[in-house]
Motif scaffolding. Structure first.
Motif, PDB file in Angstrom:
ATOM      1  N   LEU A  14       0.839  -1.196   0.000  1.00 32.58           N
ATOM      2  CA  LEU A  14       0.000   0.000   0.000  1.00 32.58           C
ATOM      3  C   LEU A  14       0.879   1.253   0.000  1.00 32.58           C
ATOM      4  O   LEU A  14       0.640   2.195  -0.759  1.00 32.58           O
ATOM      5  N   GLN A  15       1.893   1.244   0.823  1.00 31.32           N
ATOM      6  CA  GLN A  15       2.834   2.372   0.859  1.00 31.32           C
ATOM      7  C   GLN A  15       3.552   2.519  -0.482  1.00 31.32           C
ATOM      8  O   GLN A  15       3.755   3.634  -0.963  1.00 31.32           O
ATOM      9  N   GLN A  16       3.906   1.389  -1.084  1.00 35.16           N
ATOM     10  CA  GLN A  16       4.548   1.419  -2.401  1.00 35.16           C
ATOM     11  C   GLN A  16       3.610   2.046  -3.435  1.00 35.16           C
ATOM     12  O   GLN A  16       4.036   2.860  -4.264  1.00 35.16           O
ATOM     13  N   ALA A  17       2.332   1.682  -3.390  1.00 38.04           N
ATOM     14  CA  ALA A  17       1.356   2.247  -4.324  1.00 38.04           C
ATOM     15  C   ALA A  17       1.183   3.749  -4.089  1.00 38.04           C
ATOM     16  O   ALA A  17       1.097   4.523  -5.040  1.00 38.04           O
ATOM     17  N   ILE A  18       1.139   4.152  -2.838  1.00 39.62           N
ATOM     18  CA  ILE A  18       1.006   5.588  -2.514  1.00 39.62           C
ATOM     19  C   ILE A  18       2.180   6.361  -3.108  1.00 39.62           C
ATOM     20  O   ILE A  18       2.021   7.476  -3.597  1.00 39.62           O
ATOM     21  N   GLN A  19       3.352   5.742  -3.116  1.00 34.52           N
ATOM     22  CA  GLN A  19       4.545   6.379  -3.677  1.00 34.52           C
ATOM     23  C   GLN A  19       4.611   6.262  -5.194  1.00 34.52           C
ATOM     24  O   GLN A  19       5.546   6.755  -5.812  1.00 34.52           O
ATOM     25  N   GLY A  20       3.627   5.588  -5.800  1.00 32.59           N
ATOM     26  CA  GLY A  20       3.573   5.471  -7.253  1.00 32.59           C
ATOM     27  C   GLY A  20       4.313   4.264  -7.808  1.00 32.59           C
ATOM     28  O   GLY A  20       4.468   4.144  -9.023  1.00 32.59           O
ATOM     29  N   ASN A  21       4.728   3.354  -6.951  1.00 29.09           N
ATOM     30  CA  ASN A  21       5.458   2.171  -7.378  1.00 29.09           C
ATOM     31  C   ASN A  21       4.495   1.166  -8.011  1.00 29.09           C
ATOM     32  O   ASN A  21       3.496   0.774  -7.408  1.00 29.09           O
ATOM     33  N   ARG A  22       4.830   0.728  -9.203  1.00 29.14           N
ATOM     34  CA  ARG A  22       3.972  -0.179  -9.955  1.00 29.14           C
ATOM     35  C   ARG A  22       3.714  -1.500  -9.221  1.00 29.14           C
ATOM     36  O   ARG A  22       2.619  -2.036  -9.272  1.00 29.14           O
ATOM     37  N   LYS A  23       4.713  -2.027  -8.530  1.00 28.68           N
ATOM     38  CA  LYS A  23       4.538  -3.300  -7.810  1.00 28.68           C
ATOM     39  C   LYS A  23       3.469  -3.174  -6.729  1.00 28.68           C
ATOM     40  O   LYS A  23       2.741  -4.120  -6.455  1.00 28.68           O
ATOM     41  N   GLY A  24       3.360  -2.019  -6.122  1.00 18.37           N
ATOM     42  CA  GLY A  24       2.322  -1.794  -5.127  1.00 18.37           C
ATOM     43  C   GLY A  24       0.938  -1.856  -5.741  1.00 18.37           C
ATOM     44  O   GLY A  24       0.027  -2.499  -5.207  1.00 18.37           O
ATOM     45  N   PHE A  25       0.781  -1.200  -6.893  1.00 21.61           N
ATOM     46  CA  PHE A  25      -0.505  -1.219  -7.590  1.00 21.61           C
ATOM     47  C   PHE A  25      -0.852  -2.646  -8.018  1.00 21.61           C
ATOM     48  O   PHE A  25      -1.989  -3.096  -7.851  1.00 21.61           O
ATOM     49  N   GLU A  26       0.139  -3.355  -8.575  1.00 20.93           N
ATOM     50  CA  GLU A  26      -0.101  -4.724  -9.035  1.00 20.93           C
ATOM     51  C   GLU A  26      -0.539  -5.637  -7.889  1.00 20.93           C
ATOM     52  O   GLU A  26      -1.444  -6.445  -8.050  1.00 20.93           O
ATOM     53  N   TYR A  27       0.111  -5.506  -6.743  1.00 16.87           N
ATOM     54  CA  TYR A  27      -0.250  -6.323  -5.586  1.00 16.87           C
ATOM     55  C   TYR A  27      -1.698  -6.056  -5.173  1.00 16.87           C
ATOM     56  O   TYR A  27      -2.468  -6.985  -4.935  1.00 16.87           O
ATOM     57  N   LEU A  28      -2.067  -4.797  -5.087  1.00 15.00           N
ATOM     58  CA  LEU A  28      -3.424  -4.444  -4.654  1.00 15.00           C
ATOM     59  C   LEU A  28      -4.468  -4.945  -5.649  1.00 15.00           C
ATOM     60  O   LEU A  28      -5.508  -5.479  -5.253  1.00 15.00           O
ATOM     61  N   VAL A  29      -4.198  -4.790  -6.935  1.00 16.84           N
ATOM     62  CA  VAL A  29      -5.140  -5.259  -7.949  1.00 16.84           C
ATOM     63  C   VAL A  29      -5.261  -6.782  -7.879  1.00 16.84           C
ATOM     64  O   VAL A  29      -6.372  -7.326  -7.840  1.00 16.84           O
ATOM     65  N   THR A  30      -4.136  -7.471  -7.848  1.00 15.58           N
ATOM     66  CA  THR A  30      -4.143  -8.938  -7.806  1.00 15.58           C
ATOM     67  C   THR A  30      -4.869  -9.460  -6.569  1.00 15.58           C
ATOM     68  O   THR A  30      -5.632 -10.421  -6.646  1.00 15.58           O
ATOM     69  N   VAL A  54     -15.201  -2.336 -11.946  1.00 11.95           N
ATOM     70  CA  VAL A  54     -13.975  -2.661 -11.212  1.00 11.95           C
ATOM     71  C   VAL A  54     -12.827  -1.767 -11.677  1.00 11.95           C
ATOM     72  O   VAL A  54     -12.085  -1.216 -10.861  1.00 11.95           O
ATOM     73  N   GLN A  55     -12.711  -1.599 -12.981  1.00 11.68           N
ATOM     74  CA  GLN A  55     -11.654  -0.737 -13.505  1.00 11.68           C
ATOM     75  C   GLN A  55     -11.829   0.696 -12.995  1.00 11.68           C
ATOM     76  O   GLN A  55     -10.871   1.316 -12.513  1.00 11.68           O
ATOM     77  N   ASP A  56     -13.036   1.212 -13.089  1.00 13.63           N
ATOM     78  CA  ASP A  56     -13.310   2.577 -12.602  1.00 13.63           C
ATOM     79  C   ASP A  56     -13.027   2.700 -11.102  1.00 13.63           C
ATOM     80  O   ASP A  56     -12.479   3.704 -10.651  1.00 13.63           O
ATOM     81  N   ALA A  57     -13.414   1.674 -10.344  1.00 14.44           N
ATOM     82  CA  ALA A  57     -13.213   1.717  -8.893  1.00 14.44           C
ATOM     83  C   ALA A  57     -11.727   1.726  -8.541  1.00 14.44           C
ATOM     84  O   ALA A  57     -11.304   2.478  -7.648  1.00 14.44           O
ATOM     85  N   PHE A  58     -10.942   0.916  -9.216  1.00 12.38           N
ATOM     86  CA  PHE A  58      -9.503   0.919  -8.952  1.00 12.38           C
ATOM     87  C   PHE A  58      -8.886   2.263  -9.337  1.00 12.38           C
ATOM     88  O   PHE A  58      -8.034   2.779  -8.607  1.00 12.38           O
ATOM     89  N   VAL A  59      -9.315   2.824 -10.441  1.00 12.46           N
ATOM     90  CA  VAL A  59      -8.799   4.142 -10.841  1.00 12.46           C
ATOM     91  C   VAL A  59      -9.149   5.178  -9.776  1.00 12.46           C
ATOM     92  O   VAL A  59      -8.299   5.976  -9.361  1.00 12.46           O
ATOM     93  N   LYS A  60     -10.395   5.166  -9.312  1.00  7.81           N
ATOM     94  CA  LYS A  60     -10.812   6.106  -8.259  1.00  7.81           C
ATOM     95  C   LYS A  60      -9.993   5.891  -6.983  1.00  7.81           C
ATOM     96  O   LYS A  60      -9.537   6.850  -6.357  1.00  7.81           O
ATOM     97  N   ALA A  61      -9.823   4.632  -6.592  1.00  7.07           N
ATOM     98  CA  ALA A  61      -9.087   4.326  -5.366  1.00  7.07           C
ATOM     99  C   ALA A  61      -7.633   4.767  -5.492  1.00  7.07           C
ATOM    100  O   ALA A  61      -7.095   5.410  -4.587  1.00  7.07           O
ATOM    101  N   PHE A  62      -7.003   4.449  -6.611  1.00  6.89           N
ATOM    102  CA  PHE A  62      -5.598   4.806  -6.781  1.00  6.89           C
ATOM    103  C   PHE A  62      -5.411   6.316  -6.882  1.00  6.89           C
ATOM    104  O   PHE A  62      -4.412   6.847  -6.413  1.00  6.89           O
ATOM    105  N   SER A  63      -6.377   6.993  -7.449  1.00  5.60           N
ATOM    106  CA  SER A  63      -6.303   8.457  -7.527  1.00  5.60           C
ATOM    107  C   SER A  63      -6.403   9.096  -6.153  1.00  5.60           C
ATOM    108  O   SER A  63      -5.883  10.186  -5.926  1.00  5.60           O
ATOM    109  N   ALA A  64      -7.092   8.434  -5.240  1.00  5.03           N
ATOM    110  CA  ALA A  64      -7.316   8.993  -3.906  1.00  5.03           C
ATOM    111  C   ALA A  64      -6.449   8.329  -2.829  1.00  5.03           C
ATOM    112  O   ALA A  64      -6.678   8.547  -1.638  1.00  5.03           O
ATOM    113  N   LEU A  65      -5.468   7.524  -3.221  1.00  6.58           N
ATOM    114  CA  LEU A  65      -4.641   6.818  -2.237  1.00  6.58           C
ATOM    115  C   LEU A  65      -3.982   7.757  -1.235  1.00  6.58           C
ATOM    116  O   LEU A  65      -3.824   7.411  -0.073  1.00  6.58           O
ATOM    117  N   GLY A  66      -3.609   8.932  -1.685  1.00  4.53           N
ATOM    118  CA  GLY A  66      -2.980   9.894  -0.786  1.00  4.53           C
ATOM    119  C   GLY A  66      -3.896  10.330   0.343  1.00  4.53           C
ATOM    120  O   GLY A  66      -3.443  10.754   1.407  1.00  4.53           O
TER     121      GLY A  66
END
Length: 191
Positions: A14-30, A54-66
């Motif tokens: 989650l912290q990796q995703a907040i920092q924009g790291n692709r592996k963080g996003f991949e883990y959360l999606v998977t 699902v795609q829209d929800a992940f985009v919304k979630a990732f946009s608001a991770l901060g």
């Protein structure tokens, strides 16, 4: 012990995703895509719309991770976004239709006890779920497939615990009735 390890792993990614790291996003999606899809599918009732939700929800979630404050688990927060996105999508449609080729399977003859394969069980349960109200489907899905407790379901759906318990009770009764109509002799085997 296993819960703590999984929680720490999730926090790391989650912290990796907040920092924009692709592996963080991949883990959360998977980790969360399957239940997110199931929730969406049980609201919008078709594959294409569920995938879009699902795609829209992940985009919304990732946009608001901060802005995610960890007051709830990430999964609770994400599934709430999925739920609200699916409701918006579902209510935007005038009429809900279930395409014949969209996984719907209608039995043409009575099945004998013991002859139900795992695939048959899934199809009958899917048919029974489709006969429930939207509210019942979502609560049943979160409780049984998502293995969420009443408190977490209440947080995801923005309901009181008593309302979740009531929907779960009604959903169980409706599910049993639907299965008894589909498979009067085999219902005990499914439940």
């Amino acid at each position: 012990m296993l819960f703590d390890r999984k929680h720490k792993e999730e926090d790391y990614y989650l912290q990796q995703a907040i920092q924009g790291n692709r592996k963080g996003f991949e883990y959360l999606v998977t980790t969360y895509k399957d239940l997110a899809y199931t929730i969406a599918r049980n609201i919008v009732l078709n594959k294409e719309d569920a995938e879009e939700v699902v795609q829209d929800a992940f985009v919304k979630a990732f946009s608001a991770l901060g802005n995610f404050r960890k007051a709830a688990k990430f999964s609770t927060w994400l599934y709430r976004i999925v739920y609200n996105t699916a409701l918006t999508k579902g209510h935007a449609r005038k009429a809900v239709t279930i395409p014949v080729d969209d996984g719907a399977w209608w039995p043409t003859e009575t099945v004998s006890t013991g002859s139900l394969t795992q695939a048959d069980r899934k199809r009958y349960i899917d048919l029974a779920l489709r006969q429930l109200t939207e509210d019942e489907r979502v609560v049943i899905t979160l409780y049984y497939l998502g293995e969420k407790d009443i408190t977490e379901i209440a947080a995801i759906l923005a309901l009181k615990k008593s309302a979740v318990k009531m929907r779960l009770l009604r959903g169980r009764k409706s599910m049993k009735a639907a299965l008894e109509l589909l498979l009067p002799k085999e219902v005990k085997d499914l439940l």
